[in-house]
Design a protein around this motif. Structure first.
Motif, short mmCIF file in Angstrom:
data_model
loop_
_atom_site.label_atom_id
_atom_site.label_comp_id
_atom_site.label_asym_id
_atom_site.label_seq_id
_atom_site.Cartn_x
_atom_site.Cartn_y
_atom_site.Cartn_z
N THR A 188 0.85 -1.18 0.00
CA THR A 188 0.00 0.00 0.00
C THR A 188 0.89 1.24 0.00
OG1 THR A 188 -1.79 -1.10 1.20
CG2 THR A 188 -1.76 1.30 1.26
N TYR A 226 -4.48 6.72 0.14
CA TYR A 226 -3.63 5.56 -0.11
C TYR A 226 -4.07 4.85 -1.39
CZ TYR A 226 -7.73 3.28 1.88
OH TYR A 226 -9.02 2.87 2.12
N ARG A 279 -3.68 0.74 -2.86
CA ARG A 279 -3.22 -0.63 -2.67
C ARG A 279 -2.88 -1.25 -4.02
NH1 ARG A 279 -4.15 -4.19 1.64
NH2 ARG A 279 -2.80 -6.01 1.41
#
Length: 513
Positions: free
Chosen positions: A75, A97, A99
């Protein structure tokens, strides 16, 4: 083999790089002026913004570009700078974020949108520790006792859950998130021991369920003149076992991040498991070596505050050289009382909700921390289902005989510590300081013991065994009180000069012949 990364053409990279195979990921942090989450024409990159893979930390170049290495299933995240904010999803969770898909090549560009946000040096933060529901019924208790009173709290910049979002029930993340979203402010969450994925194949995936909902379990962001760091400090040992401590990658991330932070910046370290040992006579609950590593990392930084949960009581700890801390000033850790209190247990109130008083006598509730630049933050505790000025639980006998010495009374100052001044008086006599002791809160102990005399057991959870209260003060009633009614009053003054009081009536009555 461990290598220290130095600057690259795309930014300054500081970190530890393993020899494991890793792909190179590139991307941009940009000014998302229209708020659509996509970089459009005329939306410039943002320079000197930190981006991380959970270990390395890089700064974007003058055009907002960065480059990082990332192993499979990593991530990546941006460290929100002051004056900017990431997008929020429908439940007010920051989307900071990305992933990387397992087994797939990374995208050509992993970009992070940010939008301008006015930020003052003075702001407030809401703190919830351990909501920890293990049923929809508990989510309802949480909603009615905690969240209902916070809806519309737009005076706070954001809120944080300090771990144990649920009690080993990832299926309850969605209703908990929907409940907290009603407060109406951005909300961050930390992982706790009850957020573990117990079927994880290795410690790298021990919080896979949590991270699928909330993003990385270790991350950071700036607000005003404060750097907030969420640190995953739960080490999974297999089965149902865990201990407080740090894997190498969260520690490396923190070390690399602090190298970029001005020395005098206020750093607020947020974690679930506290760094002290709740039970000195019990087993080690936090790895001594890991605490020593962190102390060494922070010892030359003058402005620090550590926040934790987990214990289901409330305590302020000030680390000094005897604890291994070598900083110029004591290091303050605020261990916040649990939103779920005694695990949503105890006798019901008038609305049928368990009183959930914690085993040190603190009512369940939440905290508010007020920041103003790098000045020491001001901490408030707000008991659920009570006025904001209810800060002292005063226990004293209702009736005493005349001329008795050594008749005790106790004041549980829920947010108190040795920096508070606690005084008491009877009627209009002079105020006198009373002393802090270590012991069980007698009011809570009475509630606990009463459970053993019930004709029918409680339908829900019992109140748990009492534990030592670290904010309990003790005094003796004067032996010369005349027959009749009297008032005992306790006054508590916090380090910022604010005063709270509690009063209780008692009677002096001659015994029956």
């Amino acid at each position: 083999m461990v290598l220290l990364r130095l600057g690259t053409a795309l930014g300054l990279a500081l970190g530890l790089l393993s020899t494991a195979a890793a792909a190179t990921v590139r991307g941009m942090v940009f000014d998302d002026r229209n708020g659509n989450g996509v970089r459009d024409a005329g939306e410039p990159g943002l320079a000197q913004v930190a981006v991380s893979n959970g270990t390395d930390v890089v700064l974007t170049d003058s055009g907002g570009r960065y480059e990082l290495t990332a192993e499979d299933d990593t991530t990546l995240f941006v460290v929100k700078p002051r004056g900017w904010r990431p997008p929020l999803n429908a439940q007010n969770l920051p989307q900071f974020y990305h992933r990387l898909a397992p087994g797939a090549a990374p995208p050509d560009s992993v970009d992070f949108p940010l939008r301008r946000s006015d930020e003052s040096d003075a702001f407030r933060v809401l703190l919830l520790a351990d909501p920890q529901p293990d049923s929809p019924r508990d989510v309802d208790y949480f909603s009615r006792t905690i969240v209902d009173g916070l809806v519309g709290s737009r005076g706070a910049a954001f809120g944080v859950t300090l771990g144990d979002v649920t009690n080993d029930r990832p299926d309850l993340y969605a209703p908990v998130n929907a409940t907290i979203a009603r407060i109406g402010i951005p909300w961050h969450s930390l992982s706790g021991n009850h957020d573990l994925s117990l079927d994880a194949p290795d410690d790298r995936h021990e919080f896979a369920g949590f991270e699928a909902v909330y993003g990385p379990s270790t991350y950071a962001f700036h607000q005003g003149r404060v750097l907030f760091v969420a640190l995953n400090d739960v080490r999974y040992l297999g089965g149902l076992r865990y201990i407080g401590g740090l894997r190498d990658d969260p520690f490396a991330f923190l070390a690399n991040l602090l190298r970029l932070a001005p020395r005098d910046e206020l750093v607020v370290l947020m974690m679930h498991i506290p760094w002290f040992y709740p039970n000195p006579s019990g087993p080690e609950t936090f790895r001594v070596a890991d605490r020593a590593r962190l102390f060494a990392l922070f010892k030359d930084r003058p402005n620090n505050l550590w926040l934790s949960g987990h214990t289901h009581y409330q305590r302020h700890v000030f680390y000094v050289p005897a604890d291994g801390w070598q900083g110029a000033q004591p290091l303050h850790e605020y261990n916040v009382a649990a939103a779920s209190g005694s695990f949503w247990g105890g006798p019901p109130d008038a609305n049928g909700i368990p009183i959930a008083t914690m085993w040190d006598g603190t009512p369940h509730g939440y905290a508010i921390v007020s920041f103003n630049g790098v000045a020491p933050p001001v901490m408030d505790y707000r008991p659920a289902r009570a006025p904001a000025d209810y800060q002292i639980g005063l226990y004293a006998p209702g009736v005493v005989a005349p001329h008795l010495g050594y008749v005790s009374y106790f004041a549980n100052v829920f947010n108190g510590h040795d920096g508070w001044k606690i005084e008491a008086r009877v009627d209009e006599r002079a105020w006198n300081r009373i002393e802090r002791i270590l012991g069980w809160d007698p009011a809570y102990t009475g509630l606990y013991l009463a459970q053993d005399s019930l004709a029918v057991p409680l339908a829900g959870r019992r109140l748990p065994d009492p534990v030592v209260c670290y904010h309990l003060w003790h005094g003796y009633l004067p032996a010369d009180l005349a027959l009749g009614a009297h008032v005992i009053e306790v006054r508590a003054t916090d380090p910022s000069g604010r005063t709270f009081t509690a009063r209780r009536e008692l009677r002096v009555v001659a015994p029956a012949p």
